[in-house]
Motif scaffolding. Structure first.
Motif, PDB file in Angstrom:
ATOM      1  N   ASP A 238       0.824  -1.210   0.000  1.00 18.10           N
ATOM      2  CA  ASP A 238       0.000   0.000   0.000  1.00 18.10           C
ATOM      3  C   ASP A 238       0.858   1.259   0.000  1.00 18.10           C
ATOM      4  O   ASP A 238       0.472   2.286  -0.556  1.00 18.10           O
ATOM      5  CB  ASP A 238      -0.966  -0.003   1.184  1.00 18.10           C
ATOM      6  CG  ASP A 238      -0.269  -0.302   2.507  1.00 18.10           C
ATOM      7  OD1 ASP A 238       0.873  -0.789   2.477  1.00 18.10           O
ATOM      8  OD2 ASP A 238      -0.872  -0.062   3.558  1.00 18.10           O
TER       9      ASP A 238
ATOM     10  N   GLN B 219       1.301   4.270  -3.391  1.00 14.30           N
ATOM     11  CA  GLN B 219       1.122   5.714  -3.283  1.00 14.30           C
ATOM     12  C   GLN B 219       2.274   6.494  -3.926  1.00 14.30           C
ATOM     13  O   GLN B 219       2.223   7.717  -4.007  1.00 14.30           O
ATOM     14  CB  GLN B 219       0.992   6.102  -1.810  1.00 14.30           C
ATOM     15  CG  GLN B 219      -0.232   5.506  -1.138  1.00 14.30           C
ATOM     16  CD  GLN B 219      -0.208   5.637   0.373  1.00 14.30           C
ATOM     17  OE1 GLN B 219       0.612   6.373   0.915  1.00 14.30           O
ATOM     18  NE2 GLN B 219      -1.096   4.920   1.047  1.00 14.30           N
ATOM     19  N   ASP B 220       3.300   5.766  -4.387  1.00 11.12           N
ATOM     20  CA  ASP B 220       4.469   6.400  -5.012  1.00 11.12           C
ATOM     21  C   ASP B 220       4.322   6.316  -6.534  1.00 11.12           C
ATOM     22  O   ASP B 220       4.349   5.223  -7.104  1.00 11.12           O
ATOM     23  CB  ASP B 220       5.740   5.669  -4.559  1.00 11.12           C
ATOM     24  CG  ASP B 220       7.000   6.344  -5.081  1.00 11.12           C
ATOM     25  OD1 ASP B 220       6.932   7.095  -6.063  1.00 11.12           O
ATOM     26  OD2 ASP B 220       8.079   6.090  -4.507  1.00 11.12           O
TER      27      ASP B 220
ATOM     28  N   ARG C  17       4.714   3.009  -9.003  1.00 12.06           N
ATOM     29  CA  ARG C  17       3.623   2.501  -9.849  1.00 12.06           C
ATOM     30  C   ARG C  17       4.053   2.404 -11.308  1.00 12.06           C
ATOM     31  O   ARG C  17       3.670   1.463 -12.010  1.00 12.06           O
ATOM     32  CB  ARG C  17       2.379   3.385  -9.715  1.00 12.06           C
ATOM     33  CG  ARG C  17       1.671   3.284  -8.379  1.00 12.06           C
ATOM     34  CD  ARG C  17       0.224   3.761  -8.476  1.00 12.06           C
ATOM     35  NE  ARG C  17       0.113   5.092  -9.024  1.00 12.06           N
ATOM     36  CZ  ARG C  17       0.190   6.219  -8.311  1.00 12.06           C
ATOM     37  NH1 ARG C  17       0.397   6.141  -7.002  1.00 12.06           N
ATOM     38  NH2 ARG C  17       0.058   7.399  -8.883  1.00 12.06           N
TER      39      ARG C  17
ATOM     40  N   SER D 201      -3.200  -1.044  -6.806  1.00 13.01           N
ATOM     41  CA  SER D 201      -3.641   0.330  -7.052  1.00 13.01           C
ATOM     42  C   SER D 201      -4.770   0.393  -8.072  1.00 13.01           C
ATOM     43  O   SER D 201      -5.569   1.337  -8.059  1.00 13.01           O
ATOM     44  CB  SER D 201      -2.461   1.175  -7.551  1.00 13.01           C
ATOM     45  OG  SER D 201      -2.099   0.837  -8.886  1.00 13.01           O
TER      46      SER D 201
ATOM     47  N   THR E  70      -5.162   5.035  -3.003  1.00 14.65           N
ATOM     48  CA  THR E  70      -3.864   5.421  -3.536  1.00 14.65           C
ATOM     49  C   THR E  70      -3.758   6.936  -3.681  1.00 14.65           C
ATOM     50  O   THR E  70      -2.766   7.549  -3.296  1.00 14.65           O
ATOM     51  CB  THR E  70      -3.629   4.760  -4.914  1.00 14.65           C
ATOM     52  OG1 THR E  70      -3.701   3.343  -4.766  1.00 14.65           O
ATOM     53  CG2 THR E  70      -2.279   5.141  -5.472  1.00 14.65           C
TER      54      THR E  70
ATOM     55  N   GLY F  25      -3.602   8.615  -0.181  1.00 14.15           N
ATOM     56  CA  GLY F  25      -2.298   8.466   0.481  1.00 14.15           C
ATOM     57  C   GLY F  25      -1.227   9.287  -0.152  1.00 14.15           C
ATOM     58  O   GLY F  25      -0.262   9.673   0.512  1.00 14.15           O
ATOM     59  N   ALA F  26      -1.356   9.595  -1.446  1.00 15.11           N
ATOM     60  CA  ALA F  26      -0.340  10.373  -2.128  1.00 15.11           C
ATOM     61  C   ALA F  26      -0.459  11.860  -1.872  1.00 15.11           C
ATOM     62  O   ALA F  26       0.442  12.629  -2.190  1.00 15.11           O
ATOM     63  CB  ALA F  26      -0.423  10.117  -3.641  1.00 15.11           C
TER      64      ALA F  26
END
Length: 312
Positions: free
Chosen positions: A121, A125-126, A130, A300, A307, A310-311
């Motif tokens: 997870d 978020q990166d 991804r 994601s 996602t 969190g980003a």
């Protein structure tokens, strides 16, 4: 492995070709008594100003041919090329591949080092993680699941919220690394023995009615006959309510997602003949870090809101 006979055959062909090239070069470069002088010729074109002479090749050009022959002999002694002779240099294609693979793996390790050991997870978020995960997916997983990850008949859609083996981050990682084997046994003969020749069709009718239980007893005689057969044979994996069991990979039969099709013919084939779906293990192929990246990308796809949140 080349047999001795084939080895000597190849060696003979190589030697004959090299010797033949040397002899041809020597023979054609040699001048003999009675040969016309370099400026002598009898070839003229109609206009009279174009003349063909008998001049030999320049010496440096001849020497280049000899150097080429000498080089070929040295090459065949150093590298394998004379039948089964391995060459004094000890070079092999497998060894060269291993060296190149080690160098490539070192560069990959450097690229993936920032993501090593991170949870799915967090990686999802990166954006950079991804992108890497998507690249790995396209190279490794898209063959079965498609470049859009929406799957096909027999290959799950990875963009929805339906997961036969569980959709939590650690469950997706386990699927990628260890693989899955989804086996639906053949129940045609068993059901026919229990409920007669229409037993499979009756179970199909019951399964098709599961999403709307209120219809089960509304003049649906096939479903009514199929219910006890389902509970006797199918409920051990799919549950009495047909909700499935993720620890077994048994799908939920009450939703609108069907891996092999929801029409009566497809369901009949699934129940009567069984199905066998295999997700290969990718731990050895990808390694843990790359498996985490592709698992993060897959997670994601069905958790875009988490996602994105969190980003932020």
């Amino acid at each position: 492995m080349m047999t001795p006979g084939w080895s000597w055959y190849v060696i003979a062909l190589v030697v004959i070709n090299i010797v033949g090239c040397g002899w041809l070069l020597w023979w054609t470069a040699k001048r003999r008594p009675g040969d016309p002088k370099p400026e002598d010729t009898s070839h003229y074109w109609d206009d009279g100003d174009i003349t063909e002479y008998n001049k030999p090749l320049p010496k440096w050009w001849i020497n280049l041919f000899w150097i080429t022959i000498v080089f070929s002999i040295g090459y065949l002694l150093y590298f394998p090329g004379l039948g089964a002779f391995a060459g004094v240099g000890g070079w092999t294609s497998s060894g060269q591949h291993a060296i190149q693979k080690a160098a490539d793996n070192a560069r990959l390790d450097e690229t993936f080092a920032p993501y090593r050991g991170k949870s799915i997870d967090v990686l999802a978020q990166d954006p950079a993680a991804r992108r890497l995960g998507r690249a790995i997916f396209n190279n490794t997983c898209a063959t079965c699941h498609g470049s859009s990850a929406q799957g096909a008949v027999g290959y799950p859609n990875l963009t929805d919220d339906i997961w036969h083996w569980g959709g939590r981050p650690e469950q997706i990682l386990a699927t990628v690394m260890k693989g899955r084997e989804g086996v639906m046994p053949e129940w045609g003969k068993v059901l026919t023995g229990l409920g007669g020749e229409h037993a499979v069709s009756d179970v199909v009718a019951y399964v098709r009615a599961l999403p709307d239980p209120a219809r089960l007893m509304q003049n649906n005689y096939g479903a009514a006959r199929g219910k006890p057969l389902f509970e006797a044979v199918c409920a051990s994996c799919h549950g009495v309510d047909g909700k499935g069991k993720q620890d077994l990979g048994a799908p939920d039969l009450t939703d609108d997602y069907w891996l092999y099709g929801s029409d009566s013919a497809s369901l009949y084939a699934t129940i009567a003949k069984g199905r066998h779906g295999s997700m290969p293990a990718h731990e050895q192929l990808l390694g843990e870090t790359r498996a985490r990246l592709v698992a993060a990308y897959v997670w994601s796809l069905s958790n875009s809101q988490a996602t994105a949140a969190g980003a932020q």
